[in-house]
Write a protein that holds these residues in place. Sequence first.
Motif, mmCIF file in Angstrom:
data_model
loop_
_atom_site.group_PDB
_atom_site.id
_atom_site.type_symbol
_atom_site.label_atom_id
_atom_site.label_comp_id
_atom_site.label_asym_id
_atom_site.label_seq_id
_atom_site.Cartn_x
_atom_site.Cartn_y
_atom_site.Cartn_z
ATOM 1 N N LEU A 210 0.885 -1.264 0.036
ATOM 2 C CA LEU A 210 -0.063 -0.124 -0.002
ATOM 3 C C LEU A 210 0.929 1.228 -0.029
ATOM 4 C CD1 LEU A 210 -2.512 -1.258 2.793
ATOM 5 C CD2 LEU A 210 -2.630 -1.394 0.220
ATOM 6 N N SER A 211 0.603 2.058 -0.943
ATOM 7 C CA SER A 211 1.818 3.292 -1.409
ATOM 8 C C SER A 211 3.077 3.047 -1.014
ATOM 9 C CB SER A 211 1.111 4.475 -0.349
ATOM 10 O OG SER A 211 -0.161 4.788 -0.610
ATOM 11 N N PRO A 212 3.652 2.075 -1.583
ATOM 12 C CA PRO A 212 5.064 1.494 -1.009
ATOM 13 C C PRO A 212 6.106 2.673 -1.291
ATOM 14 C CG PRO A 212 4.473 0.469 -2.997
ATOM 15 C CD PRO A 212 3.242 1.168 -2.634
ATOM 16 N N TRP A 213 6.950 3.032 -0.505
ATOM 17 C CA TRP A 213 8.153 3.547 -0.780
ATOM 18 C C TRP A 213 9.260 2.966 -1.460
ATOM 19 C CZ3 TRP A 213 11.687 5.995 3.605
ATOM 20 C CH2 TRP A 213 12.732 7.049 3.112
ATOM 21 N N VAL A 214 8.944 2.405 -2.782
ATOM 22 C CA VAL A 214 9.959 1.583 -3.525
ATOM 23 C C VAL A 214 11.119 1.972 -3.313
ATOM 24 C CG1 VAL A 214 9.847 0.339 -5.404
ATOM 25 C CG2 VAL A 214 7.672 0.539 -4.587
ATOM 26 N N ASP A 215 11.416 3.148 -3.785
ATOM 27 C CA ASP A 215 12.792 3.758 -4.246
ATOM 28 C C ASP A 215 13.182 4.777 -3.075
ATOM 29 O OD1 ASP A 215 15.046 4.320 -5.263
ATOM 30 O OD2 ASP A 215 14.233 5.374 -7.065
ATOM 31 N N LEU A 216 14.265 4.156 -2.292
ATOM 32 C CA LEU A 216 14.478 5.027 -1.206
ATOM 33 C C LEU A 216 15.279 6.252 -1.745
ATOM 34 C CD1 LEU A 216 15.698 2.758 1.572
ATOM 35 C CD2 LEU A 216 13.442 3.676 1.256
ATOM 36 N N TYR A 217 15.769 6.386 -2.920
ATOM 37 C CA TYR A 217 16.456 7.658 -3.452
ATOM 38 C C TYR A 217 15.565 8.453 -3.989
ATOM 39 C CZ TYR A 217 20.735 4.427 -3.592
ATOM 40 O OH TYR A 217 21.588 3.680 -3.172
ATOM 41 N N CYS A 218 14.246 8.415 -3.966
ATOM 42 C CA CYS A 218 13.227 9.327 -4.296
ATOM 43 C C CYS A 218 13.340 9.908 -5.559
ATOM 44 C CB CYS A 218 13.158 10.391 -3.142
ATOM 45 S SG CYS A 218 12.576 9.734 -1.695
ATOM 46 N N GLU A 219 13.557 9.149 -6.643
ATOM 47 C CA GLU A 219 14.004 9.614 -7.822
ATOM 48 C C GLU A 219 12.872 9.723 -8.866
ATOM 49 O OE1 GLU A 219 18.617 8.274 -8.452
ATOM 50 O OE2 GLU A 219 17.061 7.089 -9.281
#
Length: 335
Positions: A210-219
């Motif tokens: 649910l609304s995953p923060w897949v990329d910790l680099y926030c690109e």
Amino acid sequence: MTTSTSPRPLRLVAATAAQRRVARTLAMEPGGPPTLRARIANQVIRAVMKTAWQCAPDSEAGMTRIQRATDVLGRLQAVPPGVSTAPQDLGACTAEWVRAGTPDERRVVLYLHGGAYFFGSPRLYRPFNWRLSAATGRPVLALDYRLAPRHTPADALEDALTAYDFLLCRGYRPQDVVVAGDSAGGHLTLALLLTLKKRGTALPAAAVCLSPWVDLYCEADSHRLNRRTDHLLPADKLAWLGRLYCRDKDDDDPVFSPRRGDLSGLPPLMFMASGSEILRDDARDVAERARAAGVHAVYQEWDGLTHVFPVFAEFVPEGRAAFRHIAEFLRAAGA
């Protein structure tokens, strides 16, 4: 001769109207405009939660401030009659069993809560976890993984592996286990699957993010495009945390960026996000990559809702409807 009919009792009329409202709520589908209650909740969440996070400094002291506030909120959470909770010691970390009614004890959900890897707890998530147990007909093991600033996402992943191994040792078959998580917990869900695959451990039947923060680099583009429309997450704060967590890590490390990992061979995946949140593209992109890798992946995008809106199901009707969609996905996936 005329026949008079007695009016229905007021209590029965009220009950019928309430049942119709519940039915309309559960029948909601993604794609429509947000309900009035959802729009009101958006504004409250923005004014209280997002503002509090924005005002906290980018430091360990700021993280601790948010932690303490959410710990207080967690102590206020209760469960309705018919729901039971029980602690579970896992060694380096703990967990909490949540059961709504009499679930099928042969199957289980391992839930990994959100909170950007520095706040959140099973107690804070009790209103969510009992609904998840009720919708899936399974007990939920909610993991209380170790948090920053004292710990790292790598420690959280170690705790998730411990919890999964614990369930297998307890007698659950991998095909009877579902892993789910939201936001950072969604990232942790994917990192867990990739690590299990790498070490050759049998994978769970399915996973829900649910609304995953897949990329910790926030690109992803939505981190920039939706920074004003996201009602909960301050884009700059999340990007700062990502840089902190990924410091000294390889850019292609799939544990720290599942969006770059090899998704082939993973079990059926469900992704759910709001079209107005900064993590929209994280969920959308990884769903597309999973399909390209031959994985059965379902992506749902709901319009104008807050980040992880199912967590706010007490106030957001669409959040309550989301549990029906999760249950339907698991049935369709054979889980």
